[in-house]
Design a protein around this motif. Structure first.
Motif, PDB file in Angstrom:
ATOM      1  N   UNK A 142       0.816  -1.197   0.000  1.00  0.00           N
ATOM      2  CA  UNK A 142       0.000   0.000   0.000  1.00  0.00           C
ATOM      3  C   UNK A 142       0.854   1.253   0.000  1.00  0.00           C
ATOM      4  N   UNK A 143       0.367   2.283   0.699  1.00  0.00           N
ATOM      5  CA  UNK A 143       1.057   3.568   0.696  1.00  0.00           C
ATOM      6  C   UNK A 143       0.938   4.227   2.060  1.00  0.00           C
ATOM      7  N   UNK A 144       1.832   5.189   2.301  1.00  0.00           N
ATOM      8  CA  UNK A 144       1.802   5.934   3.555  1.00  0.00           C
ATOM      9  C   UNK A 144       0.499   6.722   3.650  1.00  0.00           C
ATOM     10  N   UNK A 145       0.036   7.031   4.875  1.00  0.00           N
ATOM     11  CA  UNK A 145      -1.264   7.696   5.046  1.00  0.00           C
ATOM     12  C   UNK A 145      -1.271   9.133   4.511  1.00  0.00           C
ATOM     13  N   UNK A 146      -2.368   9.467   3.866  1.00  0.00           N
ATOM     14  CA  UNK A 146      -2.607  10.837   3.392  1.00  0.00           C
ATOM     15  C   UNK A 146      -4.065  11.168   3.661  1.00  0.00           C
ATOM     16  N   UNK A 147      -4.284  12.175   4.469  1.00  0.00           N
ATOM     17  CA  UNK A 147      -5.661  12.558   4.775  1.00  0.00           C
ATOM     18  C   UNK A 147      -6.174  11.852   6.027  1.00  0.00           C
ATOM     19  N   UNK A 148      -7.268  12.357   6.559  1.00  0.00           N
ATOM     20  CA  UNK A 148      -7.793  11.879   7.839  1.00  0.00           C
ATOM     21  C   UNK A 148      -8.361  10.470   7.773  1.00  0.00           C
ATOM     22  N   UNK A 149      -8.648   9.963   6.582  1.00  0.00           N
ATOM     23  CA  UNK A 149      -9.278   8.653   6.471  1.00  0.00           C
ATOM     24  C   UNK A 149      -8.311   7.509   6.300  1.00  0.00           C
ATOM     25  N   UNK A 150      -6.992   7.775   6.425  1.00  0.00           N
ATOM     26  CA  UNK A 150      -6.017   6.724   6.181  1.00  0.00           C
ATOM     27  C   UNK A 150      -5.098   6.524   7.393  1.00  0.00           C
ATOM     28  N   UNK A 151      -4.667   5.268   7.562  1.00  0.00           N
ATOM     29  CA  UNK A 151      -3.758   4.907   8.637  1.00  0.00           C
ATOM     30  C   UNK A 151      -2.847   3.789   8.135  1.00  0.00           C
ATOM     31  N   UNK A 152      -1.613   3.749   8.632  1.00  0.00           N
ATOM     32  CA  UNK A 152      -0.681   2.687   8.268  1.00  0.00           C
ATOM     33  C   UNK A 152      -0.311   1.912   9.538  1.00  0.00           C
ATOM     34  N   UNK A 153      -0.149   0.597   9.390  1.00  0.00           N
ATOM     35  CA  UNK A 153       0.112  -0.272  10.525  1.00  0.00           C
ATOM     36  C   UNK A 153       1.391  -1.068  10.273  1.00  0.00           C
ATOM     37  N   UNK A 195       6.237  -3.814  20.031  1.00  0.00           N
ATOM     38  CA  UNK A 195       5.296  -2.702  20.052  1.00  0.00           C
ATOM     39  C   UNK A 195       4.371  -2.759  18.837  1.00  0.00           C
ATOM     40  N   UNK A 196       3.157  -2.236  19.017  1.00  0.00           N
ATOM     41  CA  UNK A 196       2.220  -2.079  17.904  1.00  0.00           C
ATOM     42  C   UNK A 196       2.267  -0.618  17.470  1.00  0.00           C
ATOM     43  N   UNK A 197       2.590  -0.374  16.203  1.00  0.00           N
ATOM     44  CA  UNK A 197       2.797   0.984  15.700  1.00  0.00           C
ATOM     45  C   UNK A 197       1.746   1.306  14.646  1.00  0.00           C
ATOM     46  N   UNK A 198       1.133   2.487  14.778  1.00  0.00           N
ATOM     47  CA  UNK A 198       0.153   2.968  13.797  1.00  0.00           C
ATOM     48  C   UNK A 198       0.534   4.397  13.409  1.00  0.00           C
ATOM     49  N   UNK A 199       0.452   4.680  12.100  1.00  0.00           N
ATOM     50  CA  UNK A 199       0.855   5.995  11.604  1.00  0.00           C
ATOM     51  C   UNK A 199      -0.316   6.705  10.940  1.00  0.00           C
TER      52      UNK A 199
END
Length: 859
Positions: A142-153, A195-199
């Protein structure tokens, strides 16, 4: 050279008999080396992670900790205005600077509201995706998050919870719940410790974690070529006028390493402590082995003395055998220790903490420590048998094998054992009678050590009496075979005592910890029944505060008569005696807390402490600072104003729940602390309307369905949770003690095996006059059971005494109930009998296979 040749010949001639002792050395050394390799590997893993994630210089808010943990009492991270980024970029020596936002005071859930936090206790971190993160994370799907509706894990979390692109997750923080869909999955380029990381992208992270844009939790700064981190720190500090915390990469890494290192050190030294117990048990095994070998070679040693061998040469011969045994067992133990470390890493990976074998660290000191420890312990354990061998007279060559007992030594042993046991008992008595826990702890430690030594020394004397009682109760029903088993166990009380002592040590610790654990649970349960007047307790087991949204959900739950919020904050106290107490806790709660927790007061009424500008203190605090009802205490609240509060109640310091707390009302706290700085609730208490407990319980769980990080417990649940928590700790300790018990079992096996060899001719004669193989095996099994039960009786009795004394010290802290866990004690005692049966399998089998004529012909 003659001594060496003799030692080598004897060692290899009895290699089968040495094998079990070598296994004891192997296991003990392996546990020590495994612990050292595992802890060194953990340190290497974290060092690499901290080095990779630390920018050249990091700027953070004054309220942030040195480790970068940026959670304050209100659940939001301390922040800096975005203008700091401009200031940093203007500093000389700055190549680039980037603002970032992150927080670990968050919970992330999937679409089904299941918690995605690691089960290993590692943190869940939500932050903004930036160039510094890209140094250790690579977007692999996928891709790095852009905008409020996206998240990366991160990939580890995605794999564990079967997350894929497009799945919806929710980020729950003090600000509220932010939902987004997974746009990308990133893989660690360094080892992920669990650790669990979310971006999120930066603006979204600011809104979701802080509640507003235009702020950062930290600024990551990269130095220009040729500029040192120390110089860059100076320039950045000057550019920001010293208003913020500025740390170099080394300082950040060191702070993180210190934070993690304290936990790793506790784990490391705890495991080494249990390895030490295994070594102690192994000493008895080695002493027994060499004592029996020396006794069996008495005639041989006498012949050596008759043809000119000196005492020193005989002594050295036995010590060289011990040196060979220690070296052999230690070499294998070092190799096995590395295997244990790898196994522990795999085990940690199963719990969510991923450790790569690429980081396996074997420092040169580890094999050296293992080898030295194993060899020294083995040689020291063999010293007494070696001295005994050196005292063998040349006239022993004319006698049958086996040296007569030294009556004088037996008297000395009995007197010394009684003195040590009496001194240990006195220490335990003084501990039980102590008025202060610190003083009593010293006496308890002394009493435990002396009583243990006393029982070890007096073991042979106790064996004579205890084995006779056990024989009368258990063995007489088996007729002549049972009587022979009893006599065999009594034949050499010193050997039986040493074998039983090895098992005694492990079981004494099991019994002591069982008594302490059961007493803690019983005391806490009793205190809960007496003092807690609420129906439900809502909290996060990991210590996270309760968000305002979750607290509101509780308040809106139908069927509740009252809801009590409970907060903890800090302030600087100025007491009537003129002393200033920095960063002292104070508990703020709703007035209904006086009903929810029936705290005993020694002066005043606790309800009055919740009046405006009022508070309570506990009696020890009052005594130390000259406080009485009506006294004024000045408190400068953290992140707030200064208040002059009147003491309206003085509570008892003997409480177990909320011990040492000082109370004010939430309304009083709100008067002096701004709303945006108010701490979040640590706990929330709720009570149902009369007759609606069951329906309110279900309704509460339903209300908090969207907040899985919080547990709703009634009093029964809470008691069970305490019991489970202590039970898990005890099970872990029992698991570590199992190593010592395994070594003790090897001791029983070795004792029986050597005893069978010693009695070869006797066994042959018994078989010749009609003893069947089945009867012979039964006799050896019963002898083993009696020895095991002898060790169990000593260990359990001693351990219960230690545990009862420890409970008396806990009573000084309010844990007043002594509870003996009889089911556990009985199960351990019965289990010891099975241990004896198991230990006798091989020796009994070998005895049964002996050729009768060859056995009779044995010299």
């Amino acid at each position: 050279m003659t001594v060496l040749k003799t030692s080598m010949r004897n060692f290899f001639a009895h290699k089968g008999r040495m094998a079990l002792s070598a296994v004891a050395v192997l296991l003990s050394v392996a546990f020590v080396c495994g612990t050292l390799v595992f802890s060194d590997t953990m340190n290497t893993t974290f060092d690499k992670l901290f080095a990779a994630t630390s920018s050249d210089v990091t700027v953070s808010a004054k309220g942030a900790s040195d480790t970068g943990e940026t959670t304050s009492g209100n659940g939001k991270p301390p922040v800096m205005p975005a203008s700091v980024l401009t200031q940093v970029r203007s500093a000389p020596g700055v190549k680039s600077a980037e603002g970032a936002v992150f927080s670990s005071a968050v919970t992330v859930v999937d679409a089904d509201k299941d918690n995605l936090s690691p089960s290993s206790g590692a943190p869940t971190i939500v932050g903004s995706w930036n160039a510094n993160e890209a140094r250790t994370m690579k977007v692999t799907s996928g891709a790095a998050p852009k905008g409020s509706g996206q998240v990366m894990v991160d990939k580890d979390t995605a794999d564990k919870h079967h997350l894929k692109l497009g799945d919806e997750i929710g980020v729950i923080s003090a600000v509220g719940t932010h939902t987004a869909k997974i746009s990308g999955i990133a893989t660690f380029t360094v080892t992920n410790p669990g650790a669990a990381i979310f971006y999120l992208d930066t603006p979204t992270a600011q809104k979701a974690l802080v509640g507003r844009t235009g702020v950062y939790t930290n600024v990551n700064v990269t130095a220009s070529a040729g500029v040192s981190d120390a110089r860059l720190k100076q320039d950045v500090t000057a550019a920001t006028a010293g208003h913020y915390k500025v740390q170099t990469a080394k300082e950040t890494a060191d702070a993180n390493r210190k934070d993690v290192g304290s936990f790793l050190d506790v784990m490391k030294y705890a495991m080494l402590g249990f390895a030490g117990i295994a070594f102690l048990v192994g000493i008895f095994l080695i002493i027994n082995t060499f004592s029996m070998l020396v006794a069996q070679r008495t005639r041989e040693i006498g012949l050596m003395r008759a043809i000119g061998s000196s005492r020193k040469q005989v002594n050295r011969s036995v010590l060289v055998e011990a040196l060979l045994l220690g070296t052999f067992g230690s070499v294998l133990g070092v190799g096995a220790g590395i295997g244990i470390a790898v196994g522990l890493m795999k085990l940690m990976s199963m719990t969510g903490m991923n450790l790569s074998t690429d980081d396996l660290t074997v420092a040169w000191t580890t094999p050296v420590v293992g080898m030295v420890l194993g060899i020294v312990v083995t040689v020291l354990a063999a010293y007494l048998p070696a001295r005994r061998a050196g005292k063998v007279s040349p006239m022993a060559a004319l006698r049958d094998a086996g040296a007569p007992a030294d009556a004088k030594a037996g008297v000395v042993r009995a007197v010394l054992g009684l003195v040590l046991t009496g001194a240990g008992g006195l220490g335990l008595y003084l501990a039980a009678e102590a008025s202060k826990a610190s003083e009593g702890s010293m006496w308890l430690g002394l009493g435990v050590v002396l009583s243990l030594l006393g029982f070890v020394v007096i073991g042979p004397l106790l064996a004579s009496g205890v084995v006779r009682v056990l024989g009368a109760v258990l063995l007489r029903a088996f007729g002549p075979v049972g009587r022979m088993a009893e006599r065999n166990a009594l034949r050499n009380p010193r050997r039986t005592g040493a074998t039983g002592a090895a098992l005694m040590i492990g079981l004494a610790l099991v019994a002591c910890l069982s008594v302490v654990g059961s007493s803690m649970v019983a005391s806490a349960t009793d205190e809960l029944d007496k003092t807690v007047g609420t129906d439900f307790i809502i909290q996060n087991d990991g210590g996270q505060p309760i968000t305002p949204q979750a607290a509101q959900a509780v308040k809106k739950t139908p069927g509740l008569a009252r809801v009590t919020e409970y907060k903890v904050t800090e302030g600087d106290y100025t007491t009537p005696d003129g002393k200033t107490l920095k960063d002292t806790d104070i508990t703020a709660a709703d007035p209904t807390y006086a009903t929810d927790l029936r705290t005993k007061t020694v002066a005043g009424d606790l309800k009055d402490a919740y009046l405006p500008d009022s508070m309570s203190v506990h009696d020890k605090f009052a005594k130390d600072h000259g406080i009485h009802l009506g006294s004024k205490i000045k408190i400068a609240f953290k992140d707030g104003a200064t208040a002059n509060l009147t003491v309206r109640a003085i509570t008892s310091s003997d409480a177990v729940i909320d011990k040492g707390s000082k109370y004010i009302s939430i309304a009083t706290l709100a008067k002096y602390v701004p709303a945006d700085k108010m701490p979040l609730d640590e706990l929330v208490f709720a009570s149902a309307k009369d007759g609606q407990q069951d329906s309110a319980y279900k309704a509460l769980k339903s209300s908090l369905h969207d907040y899985p990080q919080y547990k709703v417990r009634d009093q029964t649940d809470y008691k069970q949770a305490m019991k489970d928590q202590i039970g898990q700790l005890l099970n872990l300790i029992y698991g570590l003690l199992a190593l010592a018990i395994i070594v003790a079992v090897l001791g029983v096996v070795n004792t029986l095996a050597l005893s069978v060899v010693e009695r070869t001719r006797e066994i042959g004669l018994m078989r010749a006059i009609g003893l069947s193989r089945r009867q012979l095996r039964r006799m050896i099994r019963m002898e083993s059971v009696v020895i095991a039960l002898f060790g169990a009786l000593l260990g359990l009795g001693l351990g219960m005494g230690w545990g009862a004394t420890a409970q008396q010290l806990l009573a000084l802290e309010g844990l007043n109930v002594l509870e003996i866990p009889w089911p556990t004690i009985i199960a351990v005692f019965v289990g010891s009998a099975f241990v004896g049966l198991f230990a006798a399998l091989i020796p009994a089998f070998r005895a049964g296979r002996m050729n009768v004529l060859n056995a009779i012909a044995t010299d």
